[in-house]
Design an enzyme around this catalytic site. Structure first.
Site, PDB file in Angstrom:
ATOM      1  N   TYR B  18    -105.280  52.557  12.435  1.00 40.23           N
ATOM      2  CA  TYR B  18    -105.345  52.557  10.971  1.00 40.23           C
ATOM      3  C   TYR B  18    -105.885  53.905  10.526  1.00 40.23           C
ATOM      4  O   TYR B  18    -107.038  54.238  10.795  1.00 40.23           O
ATOM      5  CB  TYR B  18    -106.284  51.431  10.539  1.00 40.23           C
ATOM      6  CG  TYR B  18    -106.477  51.252   9.050  1.00 40.23           C
ATOM      7  CD1 TYR B  18    -105.393  51.065   8.205  1.00 40.23           C
ATOM      8  CD2 TYR B  18    -107.761  51.230   8.499  1.00 40.23           C
ATOM      9  CE1 TYR B  18    -105.578  50.866   6.851  1.00 40.23           C
ATOM     10  CE2 TYR B  18    -107.952  51.033   7.142  1.00 40.23           C
ATOM     11  CZ  TYR B  18    -106.858  50.851   6.324  1.00 40.23           C
ATOM     12  OH  TYR B  18    -107.044  50.653   4.980  1.00 40.23           O
ATOM     13  N   TYR B 172    -108.029  38.307   8.504  1.00 39.81           N
ATOM     14  CA  TYR B 172    -108.951  39.377   8.884  1.00 39.81           C
ATOM     15  C   TYR B 172    -110.156  39.462   7.952  1.00 39.81           C
ATOM     16  O   TYR B 172    -111.301  39.415   8.370  1.00 39.81           O
ATOM     17  CB  TYR B 172    -108.215  40.724   8.869  1.00 39.81           C
ATOM     18  CG  TYR B 172    -109.127  41.884   9.147  1.00 39.81           C
ATOM     19  CD1 TYR B 172    -109.336  42.316  10.447  1.00 39.81           C
ATOM     20  CD2 TYR B 172    -109.829  42.524   8.122  1.00 39.81           C
ATOM     21  CE1 TYR B 172    -110.200  43.354  10.713  1.00 39.81           C
ATOM     22  CE2 TYR B 172    -110.698  43.558   8.388  1.00 39.81           C
ATOM     23  CZ  TYR B 172    -110.877  43.974   9.684  1.00 39.81           C
ATOM     24  OH  TYR B 172    -111.746  44.988   9.945  1.00 39.81           O
ATOM     25  N   HIS B 173    -109.855  39.588   6.668  1.00 45.01           N
ATOM     26  CA  HIS B 173    -110.911  39.847   5.702  1.00 45.01           C
ATOM     27  C   HIS B 173    -111.755  38.608   5.428  1.00 45.01           C
ATOM     28  O   HIS B 173    -112.860  38.699   4.949  1.00 45.01           O
ATOM     29  CB  HIS B 173    -110.312  40.382   4.407  1.00 45.01           C
ATOM     30  CG  HIS B 173    -109.362  41.506   4.665  1.00 45.01           C
ATOM     31  ND1 HIS B 173    -108.061  41.279   5.045  1.00 45.01           N
ATOM     32  CD2 HIS B 173    -109.538  42.836   4.647  1.00 45.01           C
ATOM     33  CE1 HIS B 173    -107.470  42.442   5.236  1.00 45.01           C
ATOM     34  NE2 HIS B 173    -108.338  43.399   5.010  1.00 45.01           N
ATOM     35  N   LYS B 536    -121.467  47.865  -8.369  1.00 47.72           N
ATOM     36  CA  LYS B 536    -120.713  48.740  -7.482  1.00 47.72           C
ATOM     37  C   LYS B 536    -119.943  49.773  -8.297  1.00 47.72           C
ATOM     38  O   LYS B 536    -118.960  49.436  -8.934  1.00 47.72           O
ATOM     39  CB  LYS B 536    -119.733  47.913  -6.644  1.00 47.72           C
ATOM     40  CG  LYS B 536    -120.405  47.049  -5.593  1.00 47.72           C
ATOM     41  CD  LYS B 536    -119.396  46.256  -4.786  1.00 47.72           C
ATOM     42  CE  LYS B 536    -118.504  47.117  -3.938  1.00 47.72           C
ATOM     43  NZ  LYS B 536    -119.198  47.859  -2.870  1.00 47.72           N
ATOM     44  N   ASP B 540    -114.309  50.810  -4.741  1.00 47.85           N
ATOM     45  CA  ASP B 540    -114.494  50.002  -3.547  1.00 47.85           C
ATOM     46  C   ASP B 540    -114.776  48.552  -3.943  1.00 47.85           C
ATOM     47  O   ASP B 540    -115.673  48.286  -4.723  1.00 47.85           O
ATOM     48  CB  ASP B 540    -115.665  50.585  -2.740  1.00 47.85           C
ATOM     49  CG  ASP B 540    -116.198  49.611  -1.712  1.00 47.85           C
ATOM     50  OD1 ASP B 540    -115.362  48.935  -1.081  1.00 47.85           O
ATOM     51  OD2 ASP B 540    -117.413  49.525  -1.562  1.00 47.85           O
ATOM     52  N   HIS B 542    -115.358  45.929  -1.737  1.00 55.85           N
ATOM     53  CA  HIS B 542    -116.065  45.106  -0.747  1.00 55.85           C
ATOM     54  C   HIS B 542    -117.403  44.686  -1.336  1.00 55.85           C
ATOM     55  O   HIS B 542    -118.378  45.423  -1.262  1.00 55.85           O
ATOM     56  CB  HIS B 542    -116.276  45.874   0.554  1.00 55.85           C
ATOM     57  CG  HIS B 542    -115.007  46.138   1.302  1.00 55.85           C
ATOM     58  ND1 HIS B 542    -114.213  47.212   1.054  1.00 55.85           N
ATOM     59  CD2 HIS B 542    -114.390  45.439   2.285  1.00 55.85           C
ATOM     60  CE1 HIS B 542    -113.166  47.180   1.858  1.00 55.85           C
ATOM     61  NE2 HIS B 542    -113.242  46.111   2.611  1.00 55.85           N
TER      62      HIS B 542
END
Lengths: 256, 662
Positions: B18, B172-173, B536, B540, B542
């Site tokens: 990646y 995945y996440h 945040k 981003d 996350h």
């Protein structure tokens, strides 16, 4: 916000969220849901924690609203949510809007909760759910038709809206304007603020000294009359004066 | 006795890394060198403005251009990215979601420009919006329209790009966000069913095409350190998928029911402490998704050992590439049939996971499926709960993490000596990209651009497929921001529920109680409860770290204004003023902390709020942390500060130091 700001109306939002009983902390998440408010100087959002107050409001809410009302065209107060007898907010605002989600209650529950009596406008949110929303609106309308309100002749509007799809918001803004207009035309606004002031002073005194304290200087009805007469004093000044009286009365031995 | 060895070695999975950063040209050079080193496919990392549909010169893009991936603003950027790479023979995976239709349109347009038949294109667009709401945060539109874009792509590619995987359902996440294996399986399956149900309901998809469509659905998994359980997890997923596709969609051809998946080995589980140990973690995690032939991944990408420190350099990525090559070409793994068939232990664990996952999935389906379970925050709340539990287990030492909460003594590491153990994105990358964008805008045909955008809006509004007008727009020179704005004007923007507010209180533990006592004492000194703003800045998405901090701050008795993601520094400063907070906590994982945090400090100063202390958490190399502290940031926290209670206790100190009347 999307409806009022383009008209040039400035607005403040006081959003009250519950506090944790155990830690005293609170998560105030209302800003997440309101996009692009903080970049606009015509919008102020203040989150407040309810702390240990019942009634769906925080301690400082009234003070905040009084100050904000001087600086902004409209002040919106969002409460923790209203359950049985938790409508302290009715004593604070000019227009009380009750927002309900579809399917959250039937007619009997609405009546039991006593929420059919006070609000000036009813809104069923999530109208995008269709039939469920319409049914809830129907329940509210039939409840209001049963009477028991002072404005029996002209029952308050029941509106459908969807925050998700931004529908019905214009109609709500129009209903808010209409209610305000009606208050201004008659004696409604003055009457309402007077009652709100009385309610707030009494409630605060009762919170501090209990019903025992109120009774020590004549009881609620007599106090209400005194507050009405002293129209020039602010609510906060009245609380201070009457509080001192109560303290003095409580120190005296009670006559038998 | 029969020999269990297969006659020939199996073909290895697609080996890739990646990657992408700075600019199309720089990333192209990286891809070419990776292919020379033996990589067999490409996995494109896009920067956050590209992922969230902003041009490089948008205010929200500031500090983010070229940081976590390559910036792609228009067709010429994408052409430069694949310069000299034969698209008809390449397998390209794109980690792109909200703007997936646009990036695929650009890819098709570049192929057409080079005279390549789009029908020959092979690869994957990630395109799983559900997990963006749950974990990754790069969504743009509300769930309904997002699902519609995905189903448009599925319907379009089945005939036009028959070798393309239009959607890669991501578990995945979910694992990163704290999912247990059961939740991971269940929510991934529920998401896949939401996509397929939406496709099946379309008028323009004939029922005979449905099995082929099912055969193109692929998954994207995480591989965690509990690798035995991971083997069972992938086997359980393969069994469940086989059953679901047969029962629900009537797929008779067993090949089309095969569970196809790619893997990125767990990045967030990598540690900043003793980072050399991560190489061993990565190798073991790789076993979980390659050991069992029946449930072996189709493509694999490994993180680099130093990802918890910052962006990996080419050498760091090469080290991970070699792990794959040693496993595929040097060991005898690919010579055998499935190693676990007939293992009572593996089969029993597989069955348990499958059945528990099926139950959890049915619960999601009963409330209306994955989209409903996003909107009512059910899945998010479950994930936040598991994640919180995991964090606490690490804090308490119940869960061993070598070098972090056990065996922490270490010799000085020669690998981390010196300041250059991570890649630095050249600060000029953003400026250069903005200049290239301006030059591109000035030389395109404005009339064609306007017509293509109008056509895009008209077609989408009429319910037509988004792909053909997007490909036309790509050729016409429309930019990523313009394409996204056109759809924003039709669909609106979404803010997902966070799952934070409903979290239960954690009163347990004397340490929490102790900090709570300190918060209450300080609140009395301040005259009102300690109020903190958590937000945040930048793009981003996350948000897990910020949410964990917000929940913990509430648990220790603070009043927490949680503002969520995608905020400009200006918005954060104004919120701090309007809310009257005592301290501000910022979280940034994208590496753009330099610009964004300094910006927040500047805005605060302009508003006369220089006395409000700011603390920052994120993937921040020590040299940057030092620079931030010099600029006035009071504390910097990095992944090695895993103890939330200690962080919050520290925040109390910070506020106490700044409070008047000590």
């Amino acid at each position: 916000m999307r409806t009022l700001r383009p008209r040039g109306t400035t607005l403040a939002i006081v959003a009250v969220d519950p506090s944790s009983r155990e830690s005293g902390g609170a998560l105030l998440g209302d800003r997440i849901r309101v996009r692009s408010g903080s970049a606009d100087p015509g919008v102020l959002i203040r989150s407040m924690a309810a702390r240990d107050r019942l009634g769906g409001l925080a301690d400082g809410t009234r003070a905040a609203v009084v100050i904000l009302a001087a600086a902004y065209d409209r002040v919106f107060v969002e409460t923790v949510g209203v359950g049985q007898s938790e409508i302290a907010v009715a004593a604070l605002v000019d227009t009380l809007v009750y927002v309900v989600n579809p399917g959250t209650g039937d007619l009997l529950q609405f009546m039991k909760a006593g929420i059919l009596e006070a609000p000036d406008i009813f809104v069923v949110n999530k109208s995008d759910l269709g039939a469920d929303a319409a049914r809830t609106a129907g329940e509210l309308e039939s409840g209001l038709a049963l009477g028991g309100r002072q404005d029996e002749a002209a029952p308050p509007p029941v509106l459908l809206a969807s925050a998700r799809d931004a529908t019905g918001i214009d109609a709500l803004a129009a209903a808010l304007d209409a209610h305000r207009q009606a208050l201004l035309e008659g004696d409604g606004l003055r009457e309402r603020r007077r009652r709100g002031r009385e309610g707030f002073v009494l409630e605060t005194l009762e919170l501090r000294y209990g019903s025992f304290g109120l009774d020590a200087i004549g009881g609620p009805s007599a106090l209400r009359a005194r507050i009405r007469e002293d129209a020039a004093a602010t609510a906060f000044a009245l609380i201070a004066t009457l509080g001192r009286e109560i303290e003095a009365a409580l120190r005296k031995p009670r006559a038998r | 006795m029969t020999k269990p060895r297969t006659a020939e070695r199996d073909r290895p999975w697609v080996i890739r890394t990646y990657s992408g950063h700075s600019s199309a040209e720089a990333s192209n050079a990286l891809y070419r060198s990776n292919l020379e080193k033996g990589q067999t496919g490409l996995s494109v990392a896009f920067d956050l403005p590209t992922q969230t549909g902003f041009d490089a010169d948008h205010p929200l893009a500031r500090g983010e251009v070229g940081k976590v991936g390559v910036p792609i603003g228009h067709v010429e950027d994408l052409a430069a990215l694949f310069e000299g790479i034969p698209l008809d023979r390449m397998n390209t995976s794109m980690t792109i979601n909200a703007t997936a239709a646009w990036l695929l349109a650009l890819y098709v347009a570049v192929a057409e420009r080079n005279g390549i038949d789009p029908g020959s294109l092979q690869g994957t667009t990630q395109n799983d919006i559900i997990k963006e709401y749950l974990s990754r945060g790069t969504y743009i539109f509300p769930p309904g329209p997002s699902l519609r874009l995905i189903s448009d792509m599925v319907a379009y590619t089945v005939d036009a790009l028959p070798r393309w995987n239009p959607v890669n359902i991501c578990s995945y996440h979910l694992q990163e966000a704290g999912a247990t294996p059961v939740q991971e399986i269940a929510y991934a399956m529920a998401t896949a069913l939401a996509v397929l149900d939406a496709v099946r309901a379309r008028d323009d998809v004939p029922s005979e095409a449905l099995p082929r469509i099912v055969g193109r659905i692929s998954f994207f998994l995480n591989a965690g350190i509990r690798f035995v359980e991971e083997i069972c997890k992938v086997r359980a997923m393969a069994e469940l998928w086989d059953g679901l596709t047969r029962e629900r969609y009537g797929v008779e051809d067993a090949k089309l029911r095969r569970f196809r998946y790619g893997v990125q080995v767990n990045s967030l589980g990598l540690t900043e402490a003793q980072p050399e140990n991560n190489v061993i973690r990565i190798a073991l995690e790789t076993l979980g998704v390659t050991f069992s032939k029946k449930a072996r991944c189709r493509a694999l990408q490994l993180p680099a050992w130093n990802e918890a420190l910052g962006l990996p350099r080419p050498w760091d990525q090469q080290w991970s590439l070699r792990i794959q090559q040693i496993l595929a070409y040097e060991t005898d793994l690919l010579e055998y049939a499935d190693l676990f068939d007939g293992s009572h232990v593996v089969e029993a664990r597989t069955r348990d996971l499958r059945e528990a996952a099926r139950e959890e999935m049915e619960q999601v389906l009963a409330m209306g499926g994955a989209v409903a379970a996003v909107e009512n925050a059910f899945m998010k709340q479950r994930l936040v709960a598991s994640h919180t539990q995991r964090t606490r287990a690490i804090e308490s030492g119940e869960l061993t993490v070598v070098g972090v909460n056990a065996y922490t003594e270490s010799e000085p590491s020669p690998l981390t000596a010196g300041a250059t153990n991570v890649l630095r994105v050249d600060e000029s990358a953003e400026r250069d990209q903005i200049e290239r964008l301006a030059a591109f805008r000035s030389r395109r045909n404005a009339v064609e651009v306007a017509a293509a955008l109008q056509n895009l809006k008209d077609v989408v509004q009429d319910g037509g497929n988004v792909m053909p007008p997007s490909i036309r727009a790509a050729h016409a020179g429309v930019t990523t921001g313009e394409w996204s704005d056109a759809l924003r004007s039709l669909f609106g923007e979404y803010r997902a529920p966070t799952g934070v507010v409903a979290r239960k209180l954690d009163a347990s533990g004397p340490r929490t109680q102790e900090v709570r006592g300190r918060v209450h004492a300080l609140s009395e000194r301040l005259g009102r409860p300690l109020k903190i703003l958590v937000g945040k800045p930048g793009l981003d998405g996350h948000s897990n770290g910020a949410e964990q901090i917000a929940v913990k701050a509430r648990d220790v008795g603070m009043e927490v204004v949680y503002e969520g993601i995608r905020l400009t520094p200006d918005e954060i400063a104004r919120s701090a003023r309007d809310e009257g907070v005592h301290v501000i906590g910022l979280s940034i994982l994208s590496g753009s902390h330099g610009v964004l945090v300094i910006d927040v400090l500047d805005r605060l100063r302009k508003l006369g709020l220089d006395d409000v202390p700011v603390v920052v958490g994120g993937i921040i190399p020590e040299s940057d942390a030092e620079a931030l502290r010099r600029a006035g940031v009071r504390r910097v926290y990095t992944p090695k500060d895993f103890d939330l209670t200690r962080i919050l206790s520290d925040v109390v100190d910070v506020v106490s130091e700044s409070a008047p009347g000590e």
